[in-house]
Motif scaffolding. Structure first.
Motif, mmCIF file in Angstrom:
data_model
loop_
_atom_site.group_PDB
_atom_site.id
_atom_site.type_symbol
_atom_site.label_atom_id
_atom_site.label_comp_id
_atom_site.label_asym_id
_atom_site.label_seq_id
_atom_site.Cartn_x
_atom_site.Cartn_y
_atom_site.Cartn_z
ATOM 1 N N ALA A 184 0.832 -1.347 -0.079
ATOM 2 C CA ALA A 184 -0.092 0.071 -0.083
ATOM 3 C C ALA A 184 0.803 1.259 0.036
ATOM 4 O O ALA A 184 0.503 2.256 -0.887
ATOM 5 C CB ALA A 184 -1.013 -0.021 1.214
ATOM 6 N N MET A 185 2.008 1.318 0.899
ATOM 7 C CA MET A 185 2.884 2.454 0.842
ATOM 8 C C MET A 185 3.511 2.771 -0.411
ATOM 9 O O MET A 185 3.613 3.912 -0.955
ATOM 10 C CB MET A 185 3.921 2.261 1.717
ATOM 11 N N VAL A 186 3.928 1.498 -1.051
ATOM 12 C CA VAL A 186 4.554 1.721 -2.721
ATOM 13 C C VAL A 186 3.570 2.459 -3.623
ATOM 14 O O VAL A 186 3.837 3.211 -4.367
ATOM 15 C CB VAL A 186 5.181 0.355 -2.945
ATOM 16 N N PHE A 187 2.559 2.068 -3.373
ATOM 17 C CA PHE A 187 1.279 2.397 -4.284
ATOM 18 C C PHE A 187 1.013 3.908 -4.168
ATOM 19 O O PHE A 187 1.050 4.632 -4.948
ATOM 20 C CB PHE A 187 0.055 1.410 -4.421
ATOM 21 N N LEU A 188 0.886 4.277 -2.825
ATOM 22 C CA LEU A 188 0.497 5.663 -2.448
ATOM 23 C C LEU A 188 1.892 6.543 -2.715
ATOM 24 O O LEU A 188 1.519 7.800 -3.236
ATOM 25 C CB LEU A 188 0.224 5.610 -0.890
ATOM 26 N N TRP A 189 3.235 6.124 -2.736
ATOM 27 C CA TRP A 189 4.129 6.742 -3.004
ATOM 28 C C TRP A 189 4.257 7.109 -4.616
ATOM 29 O O TRP A 189 4.510 8.093 -5.148
ATOM 30 C CB TRP A 189 5.598 6.147 -2.556
ATOM 31 N N ALA A 231 3.328 6.672 -15.907
ATOM 32 C CA ALA A 231 3.203 5.559 -16.756
ATOM 33 C C ALA A 231 2.936 4.484 -15.880
ATOM 34 O O ALA A 231 2.072 3.501 -16.326
ATOM 35 C CB ALA A 231 4.371 5.186 -17.439
ATOM 36 N N ALA A 232 3.550 4.009 -14.795
ATOM 37 C CA ALA A 232 3.480 2.705 -14.165
ATOM 38 C C ALA A 232 2.059 2.803 -13.461
ATOM 39 O O ALA A 232 1.406 1.583 -13.397
ATOM 40 C CB ALA A 232 4.348 2.770 -12.846
ATOM 41 N N LEU A 233 1.294 3.807 -12.986
ATOM 42 C CA LEU A 233 0.181 3.855 -12.552
ATOM 43 C C LEU A 233 -0.909 3.502 -13.705
ATOM 44 O O LEU A 233 -1.843 2.553 -13.423
ATOM 45 C CB LEU A 233 -0.293 5.013 -11.683
ATOM 46 N N LEU A 234 -0.682 3.962 -14.877
ATOM 47 C CA LEU A 234 -1.702 3.828 -15.964
ATOM 48 C C LEU A 234 -1.517 2.350 -16.141
ATOM 49 O O LEU A 234 -2.607 1.794 -16.665
ATOM 50 C CB LEU A 234 -1.356 4.851 -17.080
#
Length: 272
Positions: A22-27, A241-244
């Motif tokens: 979760a922390m990696v995603f939020l960061w 880009a990683a989020l998309l």
């Protein structure tokens, strides 16, 4: 009191396991909504003030993102569909014949890094003149998806009660009819799990598309690599880009989490 302590302990365990992801995603989300100045600031700025969308705009400006999305959809759905057509009957046959050696071979294929197959497959497709098209990417993704489907279905078919198929055979059905009308409907939860896992692994694969694809046949993970430059690492566009790329898989996992749990537990319950 005992039940309350068990619930608290379970909640803390889940928190410890989930919090790193979760922390990696939020960061990543924070990086994608900040300017490069804020991304390199010290101490780090976690909450963007104000959030900016320039990084997402940069992703679409530097990549043909819609084309890459279409290529990923075609490759992932095709590889998953072919893996189901091949893997479900193969898993059924291995499970019912108790072919331990074949199962071990599938396990070895599953745990072997895909990079091991890349060089011979690249030479083969280069000889056939198929490099730069979607065909070699789909074929190489079968190296990933087929072992996943077969391995999942072996465990699920082994957990199904054999009496139903034996009754169908006694009534005059062939082994194919027993599979089609008895085992296949009962195995739908397991097939759902296999489809989801195959799609996720195919969607996220990077190395095959990076080597085998052409300019017009790249997939979405390659778009992330295109954010890297020789001058510097642009953390904002890279995170955007990683989020998309991750968003479709994340939404699929969240929407299908009940089916995944049901499929994984159904075989275990029946097997017991």
């Amino acid at each position: 009191m005992k039940r309350a302590l068990e619930k608290i302990g379970f909640a803390l365990t889940v928190l410890v396991l989930v919090s790193p992801a979760a922390m990696v995603f939020l960061w990543m989300l924070s990086l994608s909504l900040k300017t490069e100045l804020d991304n390199t600031a010290w101490p780090p700025v976690f909450i963007p003030n104000p959030p900016v969308w320039d990084n997402f705009i940069s992703v679409f400006e530097r990549n043909d993102f819609l084309l890459y999305t279409w290529n990923s959809v075609v490759v992932s759905f095709t590889a998953t569909g072919l893996a189901i057509l091949i893997g479900v009957p193969a898993g059924y046959g291995i499970a019912k014949m108790r072919a331990t050696r074949a199962a071990m071979l599938i396990l070895i294929a599953r745990i072997t890094p895909g990079l091991s197959y890349l060089i011979p497959l690249f030479l083969l497709f280069q000889w056939l003149g198929l490099t730069g098209t979607l065909t070699p990417i789909v074929v190489t993704h079968l190296v990933i998806t087929v072992p996943i489907v077969v391995w999942v279905m072996i465990g699920f078919f082994e957990g199904l009660p054999g009496e139903l198929e034996e009754a169908a055979l006694v009534d005059g059905a062939t082994i194919w009819q027993a599979f089609r009308y008895v085992a296949f409907p009962l195995a739908r939860p397991g097939i759902t799990v296999a489809v989801i896992l195959s799609f996720i692994f195919s969607w996220n694969n990077f190395i095959f598309a990076m080597v085998l694809a052409g300019r017009e046949t790249r997939t979405l993970p390659v778009a992330v690599n295109n954010m890297l430059t020789f001058e510097q690492i642009s953390w904002g566009p890279l995170a955007a880009a990683a989020l998309l790329v991750t968003l479709p898989v994340l939404l699929l996992t969240l929407l299908a989490q009940k089916q995944i749990i049901a499929g994984l537990t159904a075989g275990g319950v029946k097997g017991g």
